[in-house]
Design an enzyme around this catalytic site. Structure first.
Site, PDB file in Angstrom:
ATOM      1  N   LYS A 115     -16.738   3.591   4.468  1.00  0.00           N
ATOM      2  CA  LYS A 115     -15.958   4.818   4.627  1.00  0.00           C
ATOM      3  C   LYS A 115     -16.484   5.677   5.786  1.00  0.00           C
ATOM      4  CE  LYS A 115     -13.462   4.156   0.806  1.00  0.00           C
ATOM      5  NZ  LYS A 115     -13.950   2.871   0.271  1.00  0.00           N
TER       6      LYS A 115
HETATM    7  C1  LIG Z   1     -13.268   1.902  -0.422  1.00  0.00           C
HETATM    8  C2  LIG Z   1     -13.994   0.629  -0.552  1.00  0.00           C
HETATM    9  C3  LIG Z   1     -13.315  -0.584  -0.610  1.00  0.00           C
HETATM   10  C4  LIG Z   1     -11.800  -0.678  -0.618  1.00  0.00           C
HETATM   11  O1  LIG Z   1     -11.243  -0.277   0.598  1.00  0.00           O
HETATM   12  P1  LIG Z   1      -9.674   0.073   0.673  1.00  0.00           P
HETATM   13  O2  LIG Z   1      -9.478   0.618   2.037  1.00  0.00           O
HETATM   14  O3  LIG Z   1      -9.440   1.083  -0.402  1.00  0.00           O
HETATM   15  O4  LIG Z   1      -8.944  -1.189   0.426  1.00  0.00           O
HETATM   16  C5  LIG Z   1     -14.073  -1.742  -0.685  1.00  0.00           C
HETATM   17  N1  LIG Z   1     -15.417  -1.705  -0.726  1.00  0.00           N
HETATM   18  C6  LIG Z   1     -16.097  -0.543  -0.682  1.00  0.00           C
HETATM   19  C7  LIG Z   1     -17.582  -0.581  -0.770  1.00  0.00           C
HETATM   20  C8  LIG Z   1     -15.421   0.660  -0.583  1.00  0.00           C
HETATM   21  O5  LIG Z   1     -16.110   1.806  -0.540  1.00  0.00           O
END
Ligand SMILES: *Cc1c(COP(=O)(O)O)cnc(C)c1O
Length: 495
Positions: A115
């Site tokens: 993120k």
């Molecule tokens: C948010 C997240 C995901 C999923 O990503 P999306 O964009 O919601 O599909 C997968 N792995 C981790 C560690 C995340 O923080």
């Protein structure tokens, strides 16, 4: 570049407006009215740039020249985001497992999850956008998080002038490390609240607040306006396109692929934001063969891509990959819009059915079109642990639980298809963020119940270094302890 809404293809707003507002007034998601394409030779040029240079070039296509975003402003945003707060100069390094498989590590930012790739940049794009199209309002960022977004958004927005951020996380849905990361957050403009329920409950509560004219009016009277740091905001999506292109360029630069050689990406998926950015990269002309959508036991997307039926009337599971414990994948709406030939009437209809009945079905030709770009697979809890252990034993590679879902789905895909295409596994979190699950997978024994003890043991057992931001987290003072029901969420806007 002008932006439409998934529920109104006639709409045309500036990039600044789309980012500042976060979500369209009709409840739809903003997206660019056309997809820019790489010109011949451009990818080869990008291979010679560093990550920030690549980000500047790619993002500029979505923001300049209309709406007055000089390339220098985009460059400044990218430098601010990536030059200092990542723990390695490559920003998103690519690690080689074998001839055909590499791992794109997206967790080298301040909160140790992917993120950060978007949320270190979004506050800069958002404040720049607000300067262009809003007058002096304070921006109130509301976030619903399944764990990682909340912390990354808090780090991105803490003490950013002209902004305030409130994060809602599911009381029963985040790991102890994720919870500690959020509850100890520093900054004068931040607030963190637990919501009774799961991620979908928290997300529903936030959507209701966004959709309430009465609440909007109260905010406006105080000189405030909402925006979103969730991946419904285009300013979250755009930065994610960069690392798909960057990964291909790194493979090309190392001469592991030919000049236009298509590769696969396998992506651990929850809200469909990450993998959708890959679809944009492909649509821009990046040589991508398949995007492989990897689900955990909550396999709603796998079922959708296999059958064309999206049905959330099913059991919800809490898994060891909590950031993917999601039954409403918001960003799928953008894919449906693109794949249906920008048909906002159709998309609106499906979204109405989804909120009324929890289910919709797309026509067979559309499903076939999706299946040309996307493969899919899912992974249960035992398979997740098995994949972590396998990667550790075979390659000495330590993977987190989310990345392990992708590793498993890739292995299964290869077994079923025999497809030898070179593949990048998108790695979304540091293994230390989910230390107990990773430790027990590696050792084959139960991990200590205390997650922080597991963290130390994982380091002792594997010798892989724990990232500094996760060390000593249990010693930091807790600042936030509020817990509420969905209906009480609006109350936290008043303070
Ligand atoms: C948010 C997240 C995901 C999923 O990503 P999306 O964009 O919601 O599909 C997968 N792995 C981790 C560690 C995340 O923080």
């Amino acid at each position: 570049m002008q932006y439409a809404s998934t529920r109104d293809s006639g709409l045309s707003v500036s990039a600044a407006q789309a980012v500042a507002q976060g979500i369209a007034a009709d409840g739809g998601l903003f997206l660019p009215r056309e997809i820019p394409r790489f010109v011949p030779g451009e990818l080869e040029e990008l291979t010679r740039l560093d990550y920030i240079g690549r980000a500047e070039r790619i993002l500029s296509k979505f923001f300049t020249p209309e709406g007055g975003w000089p390339a220098a402003e985009i460059r400044a945003c990218a430098e601010g985001a990536y030059a200092r707060s990542f723990d390695c100069p490559e920003v998103a390094p690519l690690k080689t497992l074998n001839e055909t498989t590499s791992v794109l590590e997206l967790y080298h930012g301040p909160t140790c999850a992917f993120k950060d790739m978007a949320l270190q940049l979004l506050p800069r794009l958002l404040t720049a956008s607000a300067r262009k199209c809003m007058d002096e309002q304070e921006i109130v960022i509301l976030v619903a998080t399944s764990g990682d977004t909340g912390k990354a958004a808090l780090e991105g927005f803490r003490d950013v002038p002209g902004t305030k951020i409130i994060v809602f996380y599911p009381a029963e849905g985040v790991s102890p490390v994720q919870k500690a990361q959020m509850a100890t957050q520093e900054g004068a403009n931040v607030r963190v609240v637990a919501v009774r329920g799961n991620f979908d409950d928290a997300q529903t509560g936030v959507k209701r607040i966004f959709g309430s004219a009465a609440i909007q009016a109260r905010l406006a009277a105080r000189g405030q306006a909402f925006s979103s740091a969730n991946s419904i905001n285009w300013g979250r999506l755009a930065p994610q396109i960069v690392y798909y292109v960057s990964a291909w360029c790194d493979l090309r630069k190392a001469e592991k692929i030919g000049p236009a050689e298509p590769i696969h990406f396998v992506v651990p998926t929850g809200n469909f934001g990450n993998i959708l950015a890959g679809y944009y990269a492909k649509a821009m002309g990046l040589p991508v063969a398949k995007l492989i959508c990897a689900s955990n036991k909550n396999r709603i997307l796998t079922d959708f891509l296999a059958t064309g039926v999206y049905d959330r009337n099913r059991a919800f599971y809490t898994t060891s990959s909590p950031s993917m414990d999601i039954l409403i994948s918001s960003n799928l709406e953008r894919l449906l819009y693109l794949a249906s030939g920008q048909n906002s009437a159709l998309v609106s209809g499906w979204m109405r059915e989804l909120s009324a009945t929890g289910r919709y079905e797309v026509p067979a030709p559309l499903l076939r079109a999706l299946q040309k770009s996307f493969a899919c697979g899912s992974c249960n809890e035992a398979q997740t642990a098995h994949a972590i252990r396998g990667a550790w034993q075979t390659y000495g590679y330590l993977s987190d639980t989310h990345t392990a879902v992708a590793l498993h789905v890739l292995e299964e895909y290869r077994r079923e298809t025999g497809d030898p295409t070179k593949t990048v596994v998108v790695s979304t979190a540091s293994p230390y963020k989910f230390a107990a699950s990773v430790l027990s997978a590696v050792t084959g024994r139960a991990a200590p119940a205390n997650e922080f003890e597991a963290l130390g043991l994982l380091e002792q057992t594997t010798g892989a270094p724990c990232p500094p931001p996760l060390r000593g987290l249990d010693q930091k003072p807790v600042r936030f302890t509020d817990i509420c029901g969905i209906d009480e969420m609006p109350g936290f806007l008043e303070v």
